[in-house]
Enzyme design. Sequence first.
Site, PDB file in Angstrom:
ATOM      1  N   GLY A 135       0.904  -1.137  -0.156  1.00 23.99           N
ATOM      2  CA  GLY A 135      -0.020  -0.125   0.049  1.00 23.99           C
ATOM      3  C   GLY A 135       0.761   1.254   0.075  1.00 23.99           C
ATOM      4  N   GLY A 159      -0.621   5.036  -0.659  1.00 24.27           N
ATOM      5  CA  GLY A 159      -1.588   5.596  -0.091  1.00 24.27           C
ATOM      6  C   GLY A 159      -1.029   6.781   0.674  1.00 24.27           C
ATOM      7  CD  GLN A 160      -3.289  10.706   5.012  1.00 24.57           C
ATOM      8  OE1 GLN A 160      -4.275   9.793   5.447  1.00 24.57           O
ATOM      9  NE2 GLN A 160      -3.172  11.934   5.399  1.00 24.57           N
ATOM     10  CG  ASP A 182      -4.997  -7.770  -5.209  1.00 27.13           C
ATOM     11  OD1 ASP A 182      -4.930  -7.656  -3.846  1.00 27.13           O
ATOM     12  OD2 ASP A 182      -5.581  -7.538  -5.950  1.00 27.13           O
ATOM     13  CE1 TYR A 205     -10.162   1.602   7.912  1.00 25.82           C
ATOM     14  CE2 TYR A 205     -10.860   3.239   9.782  1.00 25.82           C
ATOM     15  CZ  TYR A 205      -9.636   2.570   8.825  1.00 25.82           C
ATOM     16  OH  TYR A 205      -8.452   3.136   9.024  1.00 25.82           O
ATOM     17  CE  LYS A 247      -7.801  -0.449   9.849  1.00 28.81           C
ATOM     18  NZ  LYS A 247      -6.442  -0.588   9.273  1.00 28.81           N
ATOM     19  CB  ILE A 257      -2.693  10.428   9.097  1.00 28.22           C
ATOM     20  CG1 ILE A 257      -2.688   9.138   9.909  1.00 28.22           C
ATOM     21  CG2 ILE A 257      -1.309  10.880   8.866  1.00 28.22           C
ATOM     22  CD1 ILE A 257      -1.940   9.387  11.515  1.00 28.22           C
TER      23      ILE A 257
END
Length: 314
Positions: free
Chosen positions: A8, A11-12, A53, A143, A147, A173
């Site tokens: 990932g 991503g951010q 992936d 989500y 988690k 974040i």
Amino acid sequence: MRRILVIGAAGQIGSELVPELRKKYGNDNVIATGRKTPLPDEVKENGPVIYLDALEKILLSKVLFEYEIDTIFHMASILSAVGEKMPQAAWNININGLINVLEASRAYGIKTLIWPSSIAAFGPTTPRENTPNTTILEPTTMYGISKVAGELLCEYYYHKYQLDVRSIRLPGIISSETLPGGGTTDYAVEIFYETIRNKQYTCFLREDTVLPMMYMPDCNKALIDLLEADNSKLKRRVYNITGMSFSAGEIASEIKKHFKEFTIDYKPDFRQEIADSWPKSIDDTLARKEWGWEPMYNLESMTKDMIEKLSKRL
Ligand code: SER
């Protein structure tokens, strides 16, 4: 020296974590992976980059084997707001992806696996002020459900298979390089882009909505410090951490100190309900005590730095 895989990396967080890791562990020792979103130039140009992936088990094994990976940051995830638009996909990527990574880590003797949990693991029945590490976990978003299940899986793999997996519950974040992809805390990033571009922002949360947040340099520091922490000092696998807490109104006032013309209005949408189910502030005493966590930025210093960075770039 470690051989690190970042799943990932577009991503951010991944896009800024990879350069930090490469500084510390060497460019060639940090393998960045992406799937669909193009990787930033800095990530592409400075070290190995591959397609991966996490849902493809064989590919995942092949990568761990061929690149002789011993450390993994599994950062690929569907966030809270997008997760409510497609809950089944959120479960699939967040949980089936994690199980594949846990299983491959076990099979290939991975030394340490870092996986982020989130404040989304908490829910409306959790105490909202100074939320403790051990508390009620009854989230109402897919989500958040993924988690909580993920946290339990990490604990399970640690105790059952001695896989050294470590996790932190990240707050919202705030970052200047890559936009977040579909979370509830995204407003605290968007507000800076809109300030620089238009001096105006329409916020999708109410003015008095308070959420725990953290600036990206602190996020990178937390992830790397947790990786390097002495395992004998860790009394649990999952830690609360936080950088600061503020309301949408408070960040707007802080921005106004730099741009007097800045205006904001509030049009809460479906994300308000998600935000209202999350804590306002987090007790991260155990992270401080067990592995020395301490944030560097508060609202004032983060705002100043974000404005400086984005003013240069935009
Ligand atoms: N930033 C995330 C979200 O808003 C929280 O972990 O979904």
